[in-house]
Design a protein around this motif. Structure first.
Motif, PDB file in Angstrom:
ATOM      1  N   GLN A 219      54.867  64.276  93.040  1.00  0.00           N
ATOM      2  CA  GLN A 219      54.463  65.602  92.558  1.00  0.00           C
ATOM      3  C   GLN A 219      55.602  66.170  91.724  1.00  0.00           C
ATOM      4  N   ILE A 220      55.250  66.564  90.496  1.00  0.00           N
ATOM      5  CA  ILE A 220      56.220  67.209  89.601  1.00  0.00           C
ATOM      6  C   ILE A 220      55.881  68.695  89.593  1.00  0.00           C
ATOM      7  N   SER A 221      56.770  69.532  90.038  1.00  0.00           N
ATOM      8  CA  SER A 221      56.488  70.972  90.033  1.00  0.00           C
ATOM      9  C   SER A 221      57.755  71.767  90.278  1.00  0.00           C
ATOM     10  N   ARG A 222      57.775  72.966  89.759  1.00  0.00           N
ATOM     11  CA  ARG A 222      58.838  73.881  90.174  1.00  0.00           C
ATOM     12  C   ARG A 222      58.801  73.965  91.703  1.00  0.00           C
ATOM     13  N   PHE A 223      59.968  74.208  92.319  1.00  0.00           N
ATOM     14  CA  PHE A 223      59.969  74.362  93.774  1.00  0.00           C
ATOM     15  C   PHE A 223      59.496  75.782  94.093  1.00  0.00           C
ATOM     16  N   ASP A 224      58.204  75.868  94.298  1.00  0.00           N
ATOM     17  CA  ASP A 224      57.515  77.140  94.438  1.00  0.00           C
ATOM     18  C   ASP A 224      56.539  76.962  95.604  1.00  0.00           C
ATOM     19  N   ARG A 225      56.468  77.951  96.501  1.00  0.00           N
ATOM     20  CA  ARG A 225      55.602  77.783  97.677  1.00  0.00           C
ATOM     21  C   ARG A 225      54.148  77.546  97.284  1.00  0.00           C
ATOM     22  N   LEU A 226      53.742  78.170  96.155  1.00  0.00           N
ATOM     23  CA  LEU A 226      52.341  78.004  95.751  1.00  0.00           C
ATOM     24  C   LEU A 226      52.039  76.585  95.277  1.00  0.00           C
ATOM     25  N   LYS A 227      53.083  75.806  95.011  1.00  0.00           N
ATOM     26  CA  LYS A 227      52.870  74.381  94.659  1.00  0.00           C
ATOM     27  C   LYS A 227      52.824  73.529  95.931  1.00  0.00           C
ATOM     28  N   ALA A 295      55.747  55.901  86.115  1.00  0.00           N
ATOM     29  CA  ALA A 295      56.174  54.949  87.140  1.00  0.00           C
ATOM     30  C   ALA A 295      55.397  55.128  88.444  1.00  0.00           C
ATOM     31  N   SER A 296      54.605  56.200  88.535  1.00  0.00           N
ATOM     32  CA  SER A 296      53.961  56.534  89.807  1.00  0.00           C
ATOM     33  C   SER A 296      52.634  55.812  89.983  1.00  0.00           C
ATOM     34  N   ASP A 297      52.266  55.596  91.243  1.00  0.00           N
ATOM     35  CA  ASP A 297      50.966  54.991  91.545  1.00  0.00           C
ATOM     36  C   ASP A 297      49.904  56.062  91.769  1.00  0.00           C
ATOM     37  N   VAL A 298      50.324  57.163  92.365  1.00  0.00           N
ATOM     38  CA  VAL A 298      49.417  58.302  92.546  1.00  0.00           C
ATOM     39  C   VAL A 298      50.197  59.574  92.234  1.00  0.00           C
ATOM     40  N   ILE A 299      49.560  60.477  91.489  1.00  0.00           N
ATOM     41  CA  ILE A 299      50.183  61.780  91.231  1.00  0.00           C
ATOM     42  C   ILE A 299      49.452  62.827  92.060  1.00  0.00           C
ATOM     43  N   MET A 300      50.234  63.693  92.680  1.00  0.00           N
ATOM     44  CA  MET A 300      49.620  64.781  93.456  1.00  0.00           C
ATOM     45  C   MET A 300      49.885  66.126  92.798  1.00  0.00           C
ATOM     46  N   GLN A 301      48.963  67.049  92.988  1.00  0.00           N
ATOM     47  CA  GLN A 301      49.230  68.448  92.648  1.00  0.00           C
ATOM     48  C   GLN A 301      48.564  69.270  93.733  1.00  0.00           C
ATOM     49  N   LYS A 302      49.337  69.471  94.802  1.00  0.00           N
ATOM     50  CA  LYS A 302      48.737  70.061  95.997  1.00  0.00           C
ATOM     51  C   LYS A 302      48.892  71.574  96.035  1.00  0.00           C
ATOM     52  N   SER A 303      48.719  72.195  94.881  1.00  0.00           N
ATOM     53  CA  SER A 303      48.928  73.645  94.778  1.00  0.00           C
ATOM     54  C   SER A 303      47.994  74.420  95.705  1.00  0.00           C
TER      55      SER A 303
END
Ligand code: UDP
Length: 403
Positions: A219-227, A295-303
């Motif tokens: 998961q690529i994201s700002r370190f933000d609780r909503l992410k 390079a990733s096998d699975v990308i997550m965006q668990k916002s």
């Protein structure tokens, strides 16, 4: 930086011809964008590429960034969270800090736009400088269930604009001004999204101590609780019980987001000493993000909430299978079981990740469908066209643009 003609092989000549025609119609008008950070987050990401392309089309596009101190950005982050429906204590002092910084920016910032395009709540007060020019408020956040106090406060400014833009139909609010629906976009030719040779991907990830010896969930994201980075950790821990895999949580900070380091510390603590969890605090480095996604096998965006989630389109464009929460603008990008998997819980996300890691052919098909969906809907050229039409529509009274 890529020129318009370089987009022809990706979107076709007709799309580019249309953009040129629309650009001519604007007749050299000045479009002034204003936001609150030059780096970090999706708004800066888009403006970086949008502004030069508008200029190439003959629009006098500019981009200004308001100034604010730690206190101001502390307050606007609370606003941001409250607009997303999170409980926040917002005091009279907070509103005063917002108004005070707003007044200072109003005094300092020169308005030169025929069209003034204000992004998000931080610079919203600039509308007090409105004269006969056209003002548009571009809301990038999910305001489907906003805190009423903050929303009413902002409404005092919003009602003075000529128009307002949301990213998803579900964010639309009852407003006395015209509303437009325009989804964000990614640039297929930027360093973040362009094709990369396999050797480059390999070299870049190795430079960060990463080895592709077991499947990578990222998961690529700002370190933000909503992410929900803590939620991502839990998902990984559930998957890890069944499949030996590794997790990358990579993110930078944004100048207008003061909570990043605190959230990062929480994530590090919860990660413990698992050598397969890689928490990367990154400087702005688009090529590296590109390489990590590839390079990733699975990308997550668990916002937990999401205005749009550019990272989803970025991953889909790279043909990656994505597991993402069904919140905000994400379902516009992912049709469940067609162009990715949507999830509603930590357990559901873990199930989806396992399914993708166990079925590479299915994962590949979802990624392929996702890439075509992004090509048709979420590339910068479509976004430029929508913005040009939006600016033109400001000069037509009856909602009809004659071209
Ligand atoms: N991003 C980045 N470096 C990071 C974290 C995020 O370049 O360390 C980028 C990410 O690739 C995406 C944007 O920042 O282009 C984030 O946009 P998104 O809409 O996903 O979320 P926002 O941060 O605006 O809430």
């Amino acid at each position: 930086m890529a020129h318009l003609t370089e987009y022809v092989p990706i979107v076709g000549q007709a799309v580019i011809d249309d953009l040129r025609r629309l650009g001519e119609r604007l007749d050299g008008k000045a479009v002034q964008n204003v936001n609150s950070t030059a780096v970090g987050g999706g708004v800066a990401e888009i403006l970086n590429r949008m502004v030069p392309l508008l200029q190439e089309l003959g629009v006098r596009a500019g981009w200004d960034v308001i100034k604010g101190g730690e206190q101001f950005f502390g307050v606007t982050k609370k606003f941001h969270n409250a607009l997303h429906g999170r409980a926040e204590v917002i005091t009279r002092d907070d509103f005063d800090i917002f108004l005070d910084t707003g007044r200072k920016n109003n005094a300092a910032l020169n308005i030169y736009g025929d069209v003034v395009f204000i992004h998000d709540p931080q610079p919203i007060m600039l509308v007090e400088k409105k004269q006969s020019n056209k003002w548009i408020w571009r809301c990038h956040v999910d305001v489907s269930h906003p805190d009423d106090g903050v929303w009413q406060f902002l409404m005092g400014f919003i009602r003075r604009y000529d128009g307002c833009v949301f990213s998803s139909p579900s964010f639309s609010r009852p407003l006395p001004i015209r509303q437009f629906l325009i989804t964000p976009s990614i640039d297929p030719l930027s360093d973040k999204n362009r094709e990369l040779p396999e050797e480059t991907v390999e070299r870049m990830i190795r430079q960060h101590g990463l080895v592709r010896d077991k499947p990578i969930i990222t998961q690529i994201s700002r370190f933000d609780r909503l992410k929900d980075p803590l939620g991502v950790l839990k998902v990984y821990q559930l998957v890890k019980k069944h499949i030996d895999c590794q997790l990358i949580l990579a993110g930078g900070t944004a100048a207008d987001d003061p909570e990043g380091l605190e959230v990062l510390a929480e994530v590090r603590e919860q990660a413990g000493k698992d050598p397969d969890i890689h928490i990367l605090l990154l400087p702005q480095d688009d090529l590296l993000i590109n390489a990590l996604q590839r390079a990733s096998d699975v990308i997550m965006q668990k916002s937990l909430k999401e205005g749009f989630g550019l990272t989803v389109s970025e991953a889909l464009w790279k043909g990656k299978p994505v597991v993402a929460s069904a919140v905000g603008g994400i379902p516009l990008q992912i049709t469940h079981k067609y162009s990715g998997l949507l999830c509603h819980s930590i357990e559901g996300a873990a199930f989806a990740v396992k399914q993708l890691l166990n079925s590479p052919a299915y994962a590949q098909q979802l990624g392929k469908n996702g890439r075509e969906h992004v090509r048709n809907n979420f590339l910068l050229t479509r976004h430029v066209r929508d913005y040009l039409l939006l600016f033109l529509s400001m000069y037509y009274e009856n909602d009809v643009v004659r071209l």
